[in-house]
Design an enzyme around this catalytic site. Structure first.
Site: not given
Ligand code: C6P
Length: 413
Positions: A128, A206, A209, A232, A371
């Site tokens: 991401h 990371d 998910q 999430k 992203c």
């Molecule tokens: N993905 C989506 O897939 P934040 O925005 O900081 O809470 O999370 C960022 C982030 C980091 N790593 C992974 C694997 C993610 O999926 C995400 C957030 C969202 O719709 C928004 S792009």
């Protein structure tokens, strides 16, 4: 052996989420955008309301009753999150705004000080932007180099043979996503950590998910750092977590300076507060942190293994329903081995158009690059559609998704 939770009852759990009863264009909402943000159960909403009604005050500052109550609840929220991911204690849990801020904290506090020319940061092609852009920019500033573990052509898994070649004694950091938000691929992060540690490198996972969707134990993975977001996993927005091994957090310099993160200040110098407050400068995310602890209670009351199994069932069902149509490309591994989401494209229908038509049917999915622009370059597409599932979704909702896709196909044929 740990006991498995009962299968979850999605229909019954939906009662905790009144938002799911909303209707658009005469149809009941089908919310399949959970990888972006999950809905918030009444229990968490109540925790937020209770905080503001009963004990809203700044923490670690006042000796009055309200401040003490807020401080205790805020500190205990760190304990609760530590327990949720198998960390050693509150010292290893830093509250941040989100996953992105947690990644930046490590990159600035550790990367900027420790990396230099000749050092390598190994990432994956499916990172991401929150990880990829962060390390890319810190590498530029320090003279370090970023390398990317490729994905396989057929099932879009990490090429572990390539990983073993790319991670060397020059590697200082391996930063890898646990479950890809675009592919649904589940990465062998414990194996990556093993390889990295054999070469003296640290590992940043990371887990945006994965922590919301499956049991995650930081000690089993042996992650040095791990990050995720509250929004999430049934929590509010504005709260994320950086887990770090105590020894590393003790050694690292803080990235933000100010109140709360100090023990003693003179005109000449300052001493840092104990963990984790050393990394939480200024008035912290008090209500959000407390509500995140309630979200952990909520998820544990269902059982993370039950949530994982439910999502796996929905992902396999959606994979089958979508791949049985000749004009649909589904990305990532087969249906029985993926996280709870399905990324896809329908021939001749742009993902944005598809999402807009699905919205007419009250079906909420996400379309775009999620992203992960470099990953989409590898896939050879500019955008994809993505349906992502959570504990309250049902197979009937996936049928509604497929019907809406049929309608889009007809409109564009
Ligand atoms: N993905 C989506 O897939 P934040 O925005 O900081 O809470 O999370 C960022 C982030 C980091 N790593 C992974 C694997 C993610 O999926 C995400 C957030 C969202 O719709 C928004 S792009």
């Amino acid at each position: 052996m740990s006991q498995q939770s009962e299968p979850l009852n999605a229909e019954a759990l939906r009662e905790d989420f009144p938002i799911l009863e909303r209707e658009f264009n005469g149809s009941q909402l089908v919310y399949l955008d959970n990888a972006a943000t999950t809905q918030t159960p009444e229990q968490v909403v109540e925790a937020i309301v209770d905080y503001y009604r009963e004990y809203n005050a700044n923490v670690h500052r006042g000796i009055h009753q309200l401040s003490q109550e807020a401080s205790i609840a805020y500190e205990e929220a760190h304990d609760r999150v530590a327990e949720f991911i198998g960390a050693d204690g509150r010292e290893e849990i830093v509250f941040t705004k989100n996953t992105t801020e947690a990644a930046n904290l490590v990159a600035y506090a550790w990367g900027l000080n420790e990396l230099g020319p000749g050092d390598e940061v190994v990432l994956t092609e499916m990172e991401h932007h929150s990880t990829l852009v962060t390390w890319q920019q810190i590498a530029k500033r320090t003279g370090a180099e970023c390398k990317y573990i490729p994905i396989t052509d057929d099932e879009h898994r990490l090429d572990m043979a390539a990983a073993r070649e790319l991670i060397t004694d020059d590697t200082a950091m391996v930063a890898a996503v646990h479950v890809s938000n675009a592919l649904g691929t589940i990465n062998p992060v414990a194996e990556l950590a093993d390889i990295a540690h054999d070469h003296g490198a640290y590992v940043f996972v990371d887990a945006a998910q994965s922590v919301p969707n499956r049991p995650v134990d930081v000690r089993e993975i042996d992650a040095d750092f791990l990050a995720f977001s509250g929004h999430k996993m049934c929590g509010p927005t504005g709260i994320g977590v950086l887990y770090g091994k105590r020894r590393i957090l003790e050694e690292m310099e803080p990235h933000h300076y100010g109140g709360e993160m100090i023990l003693k200040v003179t005109f000449e110098d300052s001493k840092w507060n104990e963990l984790p407050w050393k990394y939480e400068a200024g008035t912290p995310l008090i209500c959000q942190g407390i509500a995140l602890a309630t979200a952990c209670d909520y998820l544990d009351s269902i059982g993370m293994d039950a949530i994982e199994r439910h999502e796996a069932d929905l992902a396999a069902y959606a994979y089958d329903r979508l791949t049985e149509q000749n004009d649909v490309d589904v990305y990532g591994p087969p249906g029985d081995d993926r996280g709870g989401l399905v990324g896809f494209n329908v021939d001749g229908v742009h993902a944005h158009d598809l999402s807009s038509i699905l919205n007419d049917h009250a079906v909420a999915i996400r379309a775009g690059d999620h992203c992960t622009q470099p990953l989409h370059d590898v896939l050879g597409v500019s955008a994809s559609a993505r349906a992502s599932f959570y504990l309250y979704n049902t197979r009937d909702e996936i049928d509604r998704l497929v019907e809406a896709v049929d309608d889009a196909r007809q409109l564009f044929s």
